[in-house]
Scaffold this active site. Sequence first.
Site, PDB file in Angstrom:
ATOM      1  N   GLU A   3       0.897  -1.160   0.000  1.00 33.56           N
ATOM      2  CA  GLU A   3       0.000   0.000   0.000  1.00 33.56           C
ATOM      3  C   GLU A   3       0.929   1.200   0.000  1.00 33.56           C
ATOM      4  O   GLU A   3       1.752   1.355   0.893  1.00 33.56           O
ATOM      5  CB  GLU A   3      -0.911  -0.055   1.223  1.00 33.56           C
ATOM      6  CG  GLU A   3      -1.663  -1.385   1.193  1.00 33.56           C
ATOM      7  CD  GLU A   3      -2.560  -1.657   2.375  1.00 33.56           C
ATOM      8  OE1 GLU A   3      -3.162  -0.700   2.864  1.00 33.56           O
ATOM      9  OE2 GLU A   3      -2.640  -2.814   2.794  1.00 33.56           O
ATOM     10  N   CYS A  17      -1.462   9.438   3.376  1.00 26.64           N
ATOM     11  CA  CYS A  17      -1.428   9.033   1.965  1.00 26.64           C
ATOM     12  C   CYS A  17      -2.687   9.513   1.268  1.00 26.64           C
ATOM     13  O   CYS A  17      -2.703   9.694   0.053  1.00 26.64           O
ATOM     14  CB  CYS A  17      -1.318   7.522   1.871  1.00 26.64           C
ATOM     15  SG  CYS A  17      -2.634   6.677   2.734  1.00 26.64           S
TER      16      CYS A  17
HETATM   17  N1  LIG Z   1      -1.619   3.429   0.854  1.00 24.79           N
HETATM   18  C1  LIG Z   1      -1.665   3.453   2.173  1.00 24.79           C
HETATM   19  O1  LIG Z   1      -2.538   2.864   2.792  1.00 24.79           O
HETATM   20  C2  LIG Z   1      -0.642   4.239   2.943  1.00 24.79           C
HETATM   21  C3  LIG Z   1      -0.845   4.452   4.307  1.00 24.79           C
HETATM   22  C4  LIG Z   1       0.090   5.182   5.030  1.00 24.79           C
HETATM   23  C5  LIG Z   1       1.214   5.688   4.408  1.00 24.79           C
HETATM   24  N2  LIG Z   1       1.394   5.465   3.086  1.00 24.79           N
HETATM   25  C6  LIG Z   1       2.565   6.023   2.404  1.00 24.79           C
HETATM   26  O2  LIG Z   1       3.720   5.842   3.219  1.00 24.79           O
HETATM   27  C7  LIG Z   1       4.658   6.887   2.986  1.00 24.79           C
HETATM   28  C8  LIG Z   1       5.079   7.514   4.290  1.00 24.79           C
HETATM   29  O3  LIG Z   1       5.636   6.569   5.133  1.00 24.79           O
HETATM   30  P1  LIG Z   1       7.199   6.347   5.291  1.00 24.79           P
HETATM   31  O4  LIG Z   1       7.894   7.654   5.192  1.00 24.79           O
HETATM   32  O5  LIG Z   1       7.393   5.530   6.510  1.00 24.79           O
HETATM   33  O6  LIG Z   1       7.524   5.491   3.990  1.00 24.79           O
HETATM   34  P2  LIG Z   1       8.889   4.742   3.603  1.00 24.79           P
HETATM   35  O7  LIG Z   1       8.652   4.104   2.289  1.00 24.79           O
HETATM   36  O8  LIG Z   1      10.043   5.610   3.774  1.00 24.79           O
HETATM   37  O9  LIG Z   1       9.018   3.599   4.734  1.00 24.79           O
HETATM   38  C9  LIG Z   1       7.994   2.644   4.935  1.00 24.79           C
HETATM   39  C10 LIG Z   1       8.580   1.490   5.734  1.00 24.79           C
HETATM   40  O10 LIG Z   1       9.559   0.845   4.928  1.00 24.79           O
HETATM   41  C11 LIG Z   1      10.755   0.694   5.661  1.00 24.79           C
HETATM   42  N3  LIG Z   1      11.865   0.574   4.732  1.00 24.79           N
HETATM   43  C12 LIG Z   1      12.511   1.543   4.051  1.00 24.79           C
HETATM   44  N4  LIG Z   1      13.488   1.000   3.288  1.00 24.79           N
HETATM   45  C13 LIG Z   1      13.440  -0.340   3.478  1.00 24.79           C
HETATM   46  C14 LIG Z   1      14.184  -1.450   2.979  1.00 24.79           C
HETATM   47  N5  LIG Z   1      15.162  -1.302   2.106  1.00 24.79           N
HETATM   48  N6  LIG Z   1      13.861  -2.686   3.421  1.00 24.79           N
HETATM   49  C15 LIG Z   1      12.855  -2.882   4.300  1.00 24.79           C
HETATM   50  N7  LIG Z   1      12.124  -1.866   4.824  1.00 24.79           N
HETATM   51  C16 LIG Z   1      12.408  -0.617   4.404  1.00 24.79           C
HETATM   52  C17 LIG Z   1      10.769   1.918   6.563  1.00 24.79           C
HETATM   53  O11 LIG Z   1      11.691   1.754   7.613  1.00 24.79           O
HETATM   54  C18 LIG Z   1       9.318   1.929   6.999  1.00 24.79           C
HETATM   55  O12 LIG Z   1       9.113   0.966   8.011  1.00 24.79           O
HETATM   56  C19 LIG Z   1       3.947   7.865   2.076  1.00 24.79           C
HETATM   57  O13 LIG Z   1       4.362   7.638   0.758  1.00 24.79           O
HETATM   58  C20 LIG Z   1       2.484   7.502   2.258  1.00 24.79           C
HETATM   59  O14 LIG Z   1       1.668   7.879   1.181  1.00 24.79           O
HETATM   60  C21 LIG Z   1       0.500   4.752   2.344  1.00 24.79           C
HETATM   61  N1  LIG Z   2      -6.734   5.526   5.922  1.00 23.39           N
HETATM   62  C1  LIG Z   2      -6.330   6.895   6.106  1.00 23.39           C
HETATM   63  C2  LIG Z   2      -5.049   7.214   5.419  1.00 23.39           C
HETATM   64  C3  LIG Z   2      -3.922   6.278   5.663  1.00 23.39           C
HETATM   65  C4  LIG Z   2      -2.673   6.796   5.052  1.00 23.39           C
HETATM   66  O1  LIG Z   2      -1.932   7.594   5.479  1.00 23.39           O
HETATM   67  C5  LIG Z   2      -7.400   7.829   5.576  1.00 23.39           C
HETATM   68  O2  LIG Z   2      -8.370   7.371   4.990  1.00 23.39           O
HETATM   69  O3  LIG Z   2      -7.251   9.027   5.733  1.00 23.39           O
END
Ligand SMILES: NC(=O)c1ccc[n+]([C@@H]2O[C@H](COP(=O)([O-])OP(=O)(O)OC[C@H]3O[C@@H](n4cnc5c(N)ncnc54)[C@H](O)[C@@H]3O)[C@@H](O)[C@H]2O)c1
Ligand SMILES: N[C@@H](CCC=O)C(=O)O
Length: 516
Positions: A287, A321
């Site tokens: 995600e 996100c």
């Molecule tokens: N689609 C969704 O439901 C959703 C929900 C929440 C956040 N997000 C997205 O998450 C991002 C923000 O979160 P973030 O800054 O923690 O993201 P990120 O991609 O930097 O990190 C996410 C996770 O991956 C880990 N990670 C990074 N490099 C790695 C590697 N090489 N191997 C294994 N693990 C690794 C990080 O330590 C963290 O636990 C934004 O892009 C946001 O849109 C998406």
């Molecule tokens: N589920 C949350 C977003 C999660 C991601 O950051 C929302 O619907 O706002």
Amino acid sequence: MIPYRPEPLTDFHNPANQEAFAAALAKVEQELGRTYPLIIGGKRVDTGRYIESINPSKKAEVIGRVAMAGQDEIERALEAAWEAYRTWSRMPVIERAALLFKTAAIIRRRKHEFSAWMLLEAGKSRAEADADTAEAIDFLEYYGRQMIDLARRADDLLTPISGEDNHIEYIPLGVGAIIPPWNFPLAIVTGMTVSAVVAGNTVLLKPAIQTPVIAYKLMEALEEAGMPPGVVNFVPGDPAEMGDFMVGHKDVRFISFTGSKQVGLHLNELAAKRIPGQRWIKRFIAEMGGKDAIVVDEGYDVQAAAQIIAQSAFGFSGQKCSACSRVIAHESLYDELVDRVAEIAKAFKVGDVRDASVGTGPVVDQKAFEKVTTYIEIGRGEGRLVAGGTASNETGFFIQPTVFADVKPDARIMQEEIFGPVVAITKVKSFEEAIDVANGTDFGLTGSVLSTNREHLAYARHHFHVGNLYFNRKCTGAIVGVHPFGGFNMSGTDSKAGGPDYLLLFTQMKSVSELL
Ligand SMILES: NC(=O)c1ccc[n+]([C@@H]2O[C@H](COP(=O)([O-])OP(=O)(O)OC[C@H]3O[C@@H](n4cnc5c(N)ncnc54)[C@H](O)[C@@H]3O)[C@@H](O)[C@H]2O)c1
Ligand SMILES: N[C@@H](CCC=O)C(=O)O
């Protein structure tokens, strides 16, 4: 068992709730600065190397020091998880679900405490933290019930034939790596972990480096609820040192990842490579990010639209996100809308979230501060700055809600995920053009259409390609079981957290047929 109902949010207008929250915050403040170990096979492991987790509102304040796992600890955690899998995977579904229900009860009883940890470690306001805790409880209650239903209804899905006794069963996959982001440090961590676990898998939980303490608090709640050793192994660490190693390991059966597009794509490639000794094709569930748009149609109430945009763009400093980072407005109301959004953005009070009058808090760390302020500089060259643009990282990582108008659809600030309190506004001549612009990014997570024209809403229903489409409301705030959440295209692998199909991702179907 009573049917699932989303957890009510706390009414902070009620003085009794204000006092209860203040007491929980005071209690948590007494506990700051402690050291937390890894948990492998139920045993505490101190590696002597620590992540220092800080308060983004007050960067000199240390929330806690959390032990870091290296590659040796990942090996040990994989062994412990496979050992636990032998019994956990065969445990009756009802007992696995009971673990979730008990954990929900523990978190509910101490909900202000969990929220207070998030206020301090992630910079969430009281209300945002409360919603995060409520969502964690929802995931526990919802997935517990979903697993019971899935197991019960399995045989009803088959076509009976005479002379055979046929059954199907949703069995677990094995040991998985759970890799959550920091921005919903309790809800998403809980949802990702317990969805895999209730299906009978055992896991390695590697929380984000910014919010490991709140993840440890979840571990304590799971243990208090009776989780057997090795079912969830707590292995925070530096992803550069152990992340690729864990995801690429032959003994990992599946990866459940939530985070950025960049990291998600990298891990997807890594997981797809078969390495010697690996006996399965790893399942990869991702995600990822968004570049979410709100379309404002001709004739819509401008003041109401501006409020919806501000809520969607600046809540939790835009670090969702689902947050609105693009506004696509019809030319007939464009100028007035720009003025209203700018007015609201300028009035936002930004600061330490311990102050309940603050509208929005900090961004999470220095890296996020640099990324967002760099995009603000890029924005100055791509549009007209009408609000914000200022930032300070002296005491915490504070960025004033920022609005750029007259931005072209292909500008970088219209295409790339900023993940901060920055919104770009563009003007269109027709509704069809608005939907084309809305669809014109790599992402496809959330989107809102503000319109009183039913034909336009019907058009958007078919043509606006996002996983979560909202009409006449904000584009954030999906509720578990009510709005299954997850995006298309580069926003992920089309999974829907908090939806009726989600648990299937952590199972495989076994079909057993006996000739009578
Ligand atoms: N689609 C969704 O439901 C959703 C929900 C929440 C956040 N997000 C997205 O998450 C991002 C923000 O979160 P973030 O800054 O923690 O993201 P990120 O991609 O930097 O990190 C996410 C996770 O991956 C880990 N990670 C990074 N490099 C790695 C590697 N090489 N191997 C294994 N693990 C690794 C990080 O330590 C963290 O636990 C934004 O892009 C946001 O849109 C998406
Ligand atoms: N589920 C949350 C977003 C999660 C991601 O950051 C929302 O619907 O706002």
